[in-house]
Design an enzyme around this catalytic site. Structure first.
Site, short mmCIF file in Angstrom:
data_model
loop_
_atom_site.label_atom_id
_atom_site.label_comp_id
_atom_site.label_asym_id
_atom_site.label_seq_id
_atom_site.Cartn_x
_atom_site.Cartn_y
_atom_site.Cartn_z
N LYS A 174 -44.26 -32.31 -5.08
CA LYS A 174 -45.51 -33.13 -4.31
C LYS A 174 -45.54 -32.52 -3.01
CE LYS A 174 -41.91 -36.29 -2.90
NZ LYS A 174 -41.15 -37.37 -3.67
N ARG A 225 -39.48 -49.96 -3.79
CA ARG A 225 -40.60 -49.09 -3.33
C ARG A 225 -41.59 -49.12 -4.66
NH1 ARG A 225 -39.86 -42.95 -1.37
NH2 ARG A 225 -39.41 -42.44 -3.61
N MET A 248 -52.20 -30.07 22.93
CA MET A 248 -53.26 -29.66 21.82
C MET A 248 -52.77 -28.45 21.18
SD MET A 248 -55.76 -30.91 20.44
CE MET A 248 -56.71 -30.30 19.29
N TYR A 266 -50.20 -30.70 30.20
CA TYR A 266 -50.75 -32.08 30.34
C TYR A 266 -49.88 -32.66 31.16
CZ TYR A 266 -54.18 -31.38 26.43
OH TYR A 266 -55.18 -30.86 25.69
#
Ligand SMILES: *Cc1c(COP(=O)(O)O)cnc(C)c1O
Length: 344
Positions: A39, A133, A296, A249
């Site tokens: 998956k 689940r 970023m 940043y």
């Protein structure tokens, strides 16, 4: 169209390691055979690359989560070897299952009804033995909707297989109980970590995912499982900064003396989240800390220790998963599945 320039990111998949990991897990499964959870595009590593390797290694049981993941896997394996873990939530999914021949894993009474109303046929059945689940409850096993199913593999999923938890034996007991209540051809309980819990947990079929791709969910697997994913990125700029200058940043790193740094083309979209701040790369035995925040599309490495590394050179992300998980506090699952589409 002009030829594309060479990439600045690449993800090398060690196919031998992937095949060896499957064979090792198959061996550790004892008399049971190992399947493969494929998956999420093989946990981010690419179904087109990984599924043929697993098939050629001998795997015959493949699991995806969504119906949207089916076509990519069907390119490489026969439909009857592929199952969809999220089952059939509506008539259209049941119809698609029948048209393709892919097996649904029935997860609820409602799903059982949808499957039977659409014509039924071979399916698998998930029983919830304590993870809360997906799956029918133990009490629902005797419901006529379940008894009407033609169950190939009766399965359940362990909540805590990566821990030494009492819950593992409790789930094992509950699974044994339900085996007597629902007719089935085969049984399956263990994920990657479950394979390491011993033969009691293996049943007929194991379903490793994480460990195929290099994850080590339990220490017993540490010497057996090899790293599969090797993400690499180019240094796109080097620069000299002076004492007192800051990086990135919010200026969270300030140089205490003059230093040489390298800007690497890796950022959020590539799966390099801010958790990587404070981690370090290892290149040729050199220690290269990440300076400041991931900003970023870029991170900045301290190249003090590695004067030989320059612009255009490749550096490897420290993607040995247990170490990377410790450095970033992301799980090994997350580290694999977040890798972005810019890796060529
Ligand atoms: C994802 C999944 C697996 C594989 O689990 P890992 O912990 O990655 O080995 C096995 N079974 C089911 C039902 C799953 O959803």
């Amino acid at each position: 169209m002009a030829d594309r320039p060479p990439p600045t990111l690449r993800l090398h998949i060690d196919k031998d390691a992937l095949a060896q990991n499957w064979r090792a897990l198959d061996r550790l499964s004892g008399p049971a055979r190992a399947g493969a959870a494929v998956k999420a595009d093989c946990y981010g590593l690419g179904a087109n690359t990984c599924v043929p390797v697993l098939r050629n290694a001998g795997c015959r049981d493949f699991f995806v989560a969504h119906w949207s993941e089916v076509p990519a896997v069907l390119e490489h394996v026969p439909a009857e070897q592929l199952s969809v873990l999220h089952g059939v939530g509506c008539a259209a999914e049941a119809e698609y299952a029948r048209a393709t021949g892919v097996r649904p894993v029935i997860d609820s009474l409602r799903q059982a009804q949808i499957w039977t109303e659409g014509g039924g046929g071979p399916c698998h059945l998930m029983v919830d033995t304590g993870i809360n689940r997906l799956g029918i409850s133990l009490g629902e096993a005797s419901d006529p909707a379940i008894q009407a199913l033609s169950v190939e593999v009766l399965m359940s999923h362990l909540a805590c297989a990566d821990e030494d938890s009492d819950k593992n034996t409790a789930q094992l007991g509950a699974f044994r109980e339900v085996m007597n209540k629902v007719a089935h051809r085969e049984t399956s309980l263990a994920n990657s970590a479950g394979v390491a819990l011993g033969s009691k947990f293996s049943f007929d079929l194991t379903r490793p995912g994480l460990a195929l791709y290099g994850g080590v969910p339990r220490p017993e697997l540490a010497d057996t499982i090899r790293q599969v994913a090797f993400p690499q990125a180019r240094i796109i700029q080097t620069r000299q900064i002076e004492a007192g200058e800051s990086v990135g940043y919010n200026a969270t790193f300030t140089a205490s003396s003059a230093m040489r740094v390298g800007v690497v083309s890796l950022g959020y979209a590539d799966g390099i989240l801010r958790n990587w701040g404070g981690a370090h790369f290892e290149e040729g035995g050199k220690h290269l800390p990440i300076l400041g925040k991931v900003s970023m599309d870029m991170i900045v490495l301290d190249l003090t220790d590695a004067p030989e590394i320059g612009e255009g050179d490749w550096v490897s992300l420290p993607y040995h998963l247990p170490d990377a998980a410790r450095q970033t506090s992301l799980s090994q699952y997350e580290l694999l599945t977040v890798l972005g589409h810019r890796f060529g």
